[in-house]
Design an enzyme around this catalytic site. Structure first.
Site, PDB file in Angstrom:
ATOM      1  CB  SER B 155      15.116  65.641  30.831  1.00  0.00           C
ATOM      2  OG  SER B 155      15.932  64.729  30.514  1.00  0.00           O
ATOM      3  CG  ASP B 320      20.543  66.154  36.677  1.00  0.00           C
ATOM      4  OD1 ASP B 320      20.975  65.274  36.257  1.00  0.00           O
ATOM      5  OD2 ASP B 320      19.734  66.640  36.139  1.00  0.00           O
ATOM      6  CG  HIS B 353      17.959  63.671  34.971  1.00  0.00           C
ATOM      7  ND1 HIS B 353      18.329  65.026  34.614  1.00  0.00           N
ATOM      8  CD2 HIS B 353      17.209  63.217  34.047  1.00  0.00           C
ATOM      9  CE1 HIS B 353      17.508  65.312  33.316  1.00  0.00           C
ATOM     10  NE2 HIS B 353      17.026  64.219  32.879  1.00  0.00           N
ATOM     11  CG  ASP B 354      13.945  60.146  38.177  1.00  0.00           C
ATOM     12  OD1 ASP B 354      13.829  60.642  36.871  1.00  0.00           O
ATOM     13  OD2 ASP B 354      13.825  59.012  38.517  1.00  0.00           O
TER      14      ASP B 354
END
Lengths: 195, 380
Positions: B155, B320, B353-354
């Site tokens: 990220s 994501d 995204h995690d």
């Protein structure tokens, strides 16, 4: 183990050239070409385990679906684009042929020859053919577009593709000169766009 | 490949002081500052086995291990970094650093301004990814590391790794760019802005100088974090994890917690508001918004990445939607245009995204394989 067509392919690839290997699998071919021809470039592969195997080989691999084309690559950005025993597993055969010759100045295609006499014999005997180069059962094969030398050459002719070199081998790795569509089990073609 | 993975164990944060002024992208000059960092593993004699791990929005220098007496506070990338783990601390010297403007010990808005003796608060300058990379390079100098075996992050951390390859091409051999984007989309910026508004409109924010008032804009921080959490997870993962069962079995017709997801978000928001500084959150999200290396090259990312000499591994996750695979492919595309050495993996995951923080067989297999290659290049 070096697959039979790797040596042939290595002979068709120039030293220090840029190579794109479509359906690179575990990356062995590309690693071999890096060693013996000092090529640079990438492999393209969709299966996660194969991507990992290719990374282990020390090659650059891109996890991209070939069936979606090669839009990420600009025209003639590679000297040679290789389709090593992958053509027969592609759905969009014509499109990938066009794409590989757009992206590369030359293409190398290898595939198992469906016209090999042992294959024909098995069909005559009423079963789908199986061999060293086509080891799959009919119900779990990745191959959806098997062809003979004649079939492939007809497609090339129709698509404006020129065959620069053809080599045909039998299962023991010897070059077949006589009646290749009958006696050869593995075909190797070096191609480019005509004109 | 079976290896016994373990933890780096008890770790200690360290502090480096810098009194050479740092000119920031904003034009402001930081006359002096400190960076808090942790290291794991041993720097080899050739000093070629160092890996810099850059943290994302809410991370810190505490990447792996635990502090003595605090068995709960394991590092944020504990599954990735440690003996026998992909970033193997028996082979690599790993550095985690709290970014400037942070709230975990590096100089930031909650630090005391030596001039006034008061917390910087609203007077702390805005920062960019470029500024962080500049300050991290000074830390590398301080540690005697001229070239990193790898700079990596997920990220916002990946954006720093990318910036490293542009700013210090000769100091990065490999860049691992995970769950990244070459710049934020308008939607991304929109989410950040809502989070910032939540904080700045909290009556306890006091224009950023809430420290003197003895309060914290907790409500704003909670909302910001709740919103963030929604964007870090995929719809699927959220539904699987929380479903839509009513806690009491039937509607209460009240505003109390009735669905699991409400309880989860409130809990995450509360936990976050107790440990994170509001001004840091504002600064970090602004840094995210500003990051856009192609701005300097008229939108041409390939040209922006032209200076890079590193080899790249770019990694994205299928679900994501905050930084979708298409955004990672933009980076790959630019690197291909530059004929850079790059590998790309698109990991099948339902975690959104995690996913970059979670253990996933395909993800870790790729990381193991790639880091193994890097380790092979470092001589003991």
């Amino acid at each position: 183990m070096i697959r039979a067509d790797y040596e042939l392919i290595a002979q068709g690839v120039s030293v220090d050239s840029r190579v794109l290997d479509l359906g690179c699998g575990d990356g062995q071919l590309l690693a071999h070409l890096q060693r013996v021809r000092r090529v640079s470039g990438y492999g393209i592969e969709i299966i996660p385990e194969q991507v990992v195997a290719a990374l282990r080989q020390g090659v650059s691999v891109l996890q991209v679906n070939l069936e979606e084309g090669l839009s990420g690559f600009s025209d003639h950005s590679f000297d040679t684009v290789i389709l090593s025993q992958t053509l027969q597993a592609m759905r969009h055969t014509e499109e990938i042929l066009r794409e590989m010759l757009r992206v590369g100045r030359e293409g190398i295609v290898t595939f198992p020859n469906f016209g090999y006499w042992k294959h024909r014999w098995q069909v005559l005997n009423g079963t789908m053919p199986k061999s060293v180069d086509m080891p799959y059962e009919w119900y779990d094969t990745p191959n959806v577009h098997l062809c003979t030398l004649h079939d492939f050459e007809a497609l090339c002719a129709r698509s404006g593709v020129q065959v620069m070199e053809r080599r045909v081998m039998n299962p023991s790795g010897h070059t077949v000169e006589l009646m290749p569509n009958l006696l050869g089990s593995l075909a190797y073609y070096r191609i480019r766009f005509r004109g | 490949m079976t290896r016994t993975a373990s933890s780096v164990g008890i770790v200690f944060p360290q502090v480096a002081y810098f009194d050479v002024p740092l000119r920031l992208s904003s034009g402001t000059v930081l006359p002096h500052y400190q960076l808090v960092y942790e290291t794991y593993g041993v720097l080899n004699e050739r000093k070629d086995n160092a890996i810099l791990v850059c943290h994302a929005l809410s991370g810190s220098h505490h990447v792996a291990g635990q502090y003595a007496g605090d068995l709960h506070g394991v590092g944020w990338w504990e599954n990735m970094v440690g003996p026998g783990k992909p970033v193997d601390t028996e082979r690599f010297f790993v550095i985690g650093v709290n970014n400037l403007g942070g709230c975990h010990g590096s100089t930031g808005p909650s630090s005391l301004n030596p001039v006034t003796g008061q917390p910087y608060g609203a007077s702390f300058p805005f920062l960019t990814v470029e500024d962080w990379v500049e300050s991290q390079a000074r830390l590398a100098d301080h540690l005697g590391i001229s070239t990193f075996a790898a700079v990596m992050g997920g990220s916002l951390g990946a954006m720093q790794a990318l910036q490293w390859t542009i700013r210090f091409p000769e100091r990065v051999r490999h860049a691992l760019i995970i769950a990244a984007a070459p710049c934020l989309s308008a939607q991304n910026i929109g989410f950040n802005e809502v989070a910032r508004q939540a904080i700045t409109s909290d009556p306890h924010f006091y224009g950023g100088d809430f420290y003197a008032q003895g309060v914290v804009p907790e409500r704003g921080l909670r909302l910001a974090r709740m919103l963030g959490h929604i964007t870090y997870l995929s719809d699927d993962a959220m539904m699987t994890k929380f479903g839509r069962e009513l806690i009491g079995g039937a509607p209460h017709f009240s505003l109390e917690v009735e669905f699991e997801i409400e309880s989860y978000l409130r809990y995450q928001g509360k936990k976050f508001s107790e440990r994170f500084d509001a001004n840091t959150y504002l600064i970090m999200t602004k840094a995210l918004d500003y990051f856009d290396p192609a701005r300097a090259t008229g939108g041409d990312l390939a040209q922006a990445l032209q200076p890079a000499r590193a080899q790249f591994l770019v990694l994205s996750f299928t679900t994501d939607w905050r930084f979708s695979p298409a955004r990672s492919r933009e980076i790959v595309q630019a690197l291909l245009d530059n004929r850079a050495v790059v590998s790309y993996a698109e990991i099948d995951s339902n975690q959104g995204h995690d996913a970059f923080l979670m253990e996933n067989e395909d993800y870790f297999a790729v990381m193991f394989a790639y880091l193994e290659r890097i380790a092979g290049e470092c001589r003991p």
